[in-house]
Design an enzyme around this catalytic site. Structure first.
Site, PDB file in Angstrom:
ATOM      1  CG  ASP A 155      51.143  13.468  80.759  1.00 45.38           C
ATOM      2  OD1 ASP A 155      51.394  13.504  79.540  1.00 45.38           O
ATOM      3  OD2 ASP A 155      50.133  14.001  81.260  1.00 45.38           O
ATOM      4  N   GLY A 156      54.049  14.612  79.950  1.00 45.20           N
ATOM      5  CA  GLY A 156      54.626  15.959  79.882  1.00 45.20           C
ATOM      6  C   GLY A 156      55.723  16.133  78.838  1.00 45.20           C
ATOM      7  CG  ASN A 157      57.532  12.747  76.946  1.00 40.23           C
ATOM      8  OD1 ASN A 157      58.030  12.911  78.052  1.00 40.23           O
ATOM      9  ND2 ASN A 157      57.382  11.560  76.379  1.00 40.23           N
ATOM     10  N   GLY A 158      55.431  16.472  75.589  1.00 41.78           N
ATOM     11  CA  GLY A 158      55.065  17.493  74.604  1.00 41.78           C
ATOM     12  C   GLY A 158      55.299  18.891  75.152  1.00 41.78           C
ATOM     13  CG  HIS A 190      57.172  11.939  72.258  1.00 41.37           C
ATOM     14  ND1 HIS A 190      56.422  11.906  73.401  1.00 41.37           N
ATOM     15  CD2 HIS A 190      56.354  12.427  71.291  1.00 41.37           C
ATOM     16  CE1 HIS A 190      55.200  12.363  73.141  1.00 41.37           C
ATOM     17  NE2 HIS A 190      55.139  12.686  71.865  1.00 41.37           N
ATOM     18  CG  LEU A 230      63.809  -3.258  87.213  1.00 40.81           C
ATOM     19  CD1 LEU A 230      62.989  -2.958  88.458  1.00 40.81           C
ATOM     20  CD2 LEU A 230      64.480  -1.962  86.716  1.00 40.81           C
ATOM     21  NE  ARG A 274      48.958  12.068  84.125  1.00 40.32           N
ATOM     22  CZ  ARG A 274      48.028  11.694  83.274  1.00 40.32           C
ATOM     23  NH1 ARG A 274      47.123  10.820  83.633  1.00 40.32           N
ATOM     24  NH2 ARG A 274      47.991  12.190  82.050  1.00 40.32           N
ATOM     25  CD  GLU A 299      49.406   4.647  99.932  1.00 40.86           C
ATOM     26  OE1 GLU A 299      49.163   5.865  99.919  1.00 40.86           O
ATOM     27  OE2 GLU A 299      48.764   3.832 100.631  1.00 40.86           O
TER      28      GLU A 299
END
Ligand code: IPE
Ligand code: IPE
Ligand code: MG
Length: 247
Positions: free
Chosen positions: A17-20, A34, A128, A185, A204
């Site tokens: 979160d937090g691209n904008g 983005h 992975l 997050r 966690e």
């Protein structure tokens, strides 16, 4: 950070979160955030592989993100498609297995085909696992699992009282994967936003104010270091764990 003193989580789940806000701080359109976010994904995938993380689940687009302005949604779809185009071969060359979970039927047929091909190409890779949640919602996932079980009841294959927690887990889109050990997050909000609701019962949680495009290898190491200090009791007492760690 040396690996031997650190407990590496098997499965890390991230709300990117937090691209904008990252773009806004630079007086750029949200889309630039983005784009920078995709770059950050590349770095984190590489670092997870290096650290020996087994599964990385990334929340790319939530079932609620359709509520955004149409222009932003269509740019996000284009970006997803571009990222698949540009990255899948590289992921494959690095033995990475790509999984996409979510309600994929709402995507364009072309994007759905790209997703299918990417999953097919990397299906037998043993490194992975990168698990991308796209048009995903935790409530949707539980609902679709329960629907499958309801259908089995309707067909007379099982009775309602035979339904167990394990059966609900086995019909989630993450059935093949162990539950997340560490949830991260970025972007400062402290909420789950309908991500892996069922699966994170004992995960966690780690929150950071860093915006997703700023989240790098060093930041991931800090999250892992925090995880390493946690005592996961799963309902038991601390004393029990010290007596018999596997009890
Ligand atoms: C997360 O960044 C990316 C997606 C939800 C697709 P945001 O776009 O939510 O960025 P902020 O929260 O507005 O800064
Ligand atoms: C969560 O971020 C979804 C993704 C990162 C894909 P949002 O930015 O959409 O979450 P809210 O709306 O702030 O809860
Ligand atoms: Mg956001």
């Amino acid at each position: 950070m040396s690996d031997d003193v650190v407990n590496i989580p098997n499965h890390i789940a991230i709300i990117m979160d937090g691209n904008g806000r990252w773009a806004k701080r630079r007086l750029q359109p949200r889309f630039m955030g983005h784009r920078a976010g995709v770059k950050a994904v590349e770095g984190i995938v590489k670092h997870c592989a290096q650290r020996g993380v087994k599964i990385l689940s990334l929340f790319a687009f939530s079932s609620e993100n359709w509520r955004r302005p149409g222009k932003e949604v269509s740019l996000l779809m284009e970006l997803f498609s571009h990222a698949l185009n540009n990255q899948v071969k590289k992921l494959h060359d690095n033995n990475i297995k790509l999984c996409i979970i979510g309600d994929l039927e709402q995507f364009s047929p072309a994007l759905q085909e790209q997703i299918t091909k990417a999953q097919q190409l990397t299906a037998n890779n043993t490194g992975l696992i990168v698990n991308i949640a796209a048009n995903y919602g935790g409530r949707w996932d539980i609902t679709q699992s329960v629907r499958q079980l309801a259908e089995q009841v309707r067909l007379g294959e099982i009775t309602p009282d035979a339904i167990t927690e394990d059966m609900i887990s086995q019909h989630l889109t993450t059935a093949a994967l162990p539950e997340p050990d560490l949830f991260i997050r970025t972007g400062g909000e402290q909420r789950v936003s309908n991500f892996l609701l069922w699966q994170m019962a004992y995960t966690e949680f780690y929150f950071t104010d860093l915006l997703w495009p700023e989240f790098n290898a060093n930041a991931l190491d800090l999250a892992i270091a925090s995880f390493s200090q946690r005592e996961r009791r799963f309902g038991r007492t601390s004393e029990q764990l010290q007596e018999k760690p596997d009890a």
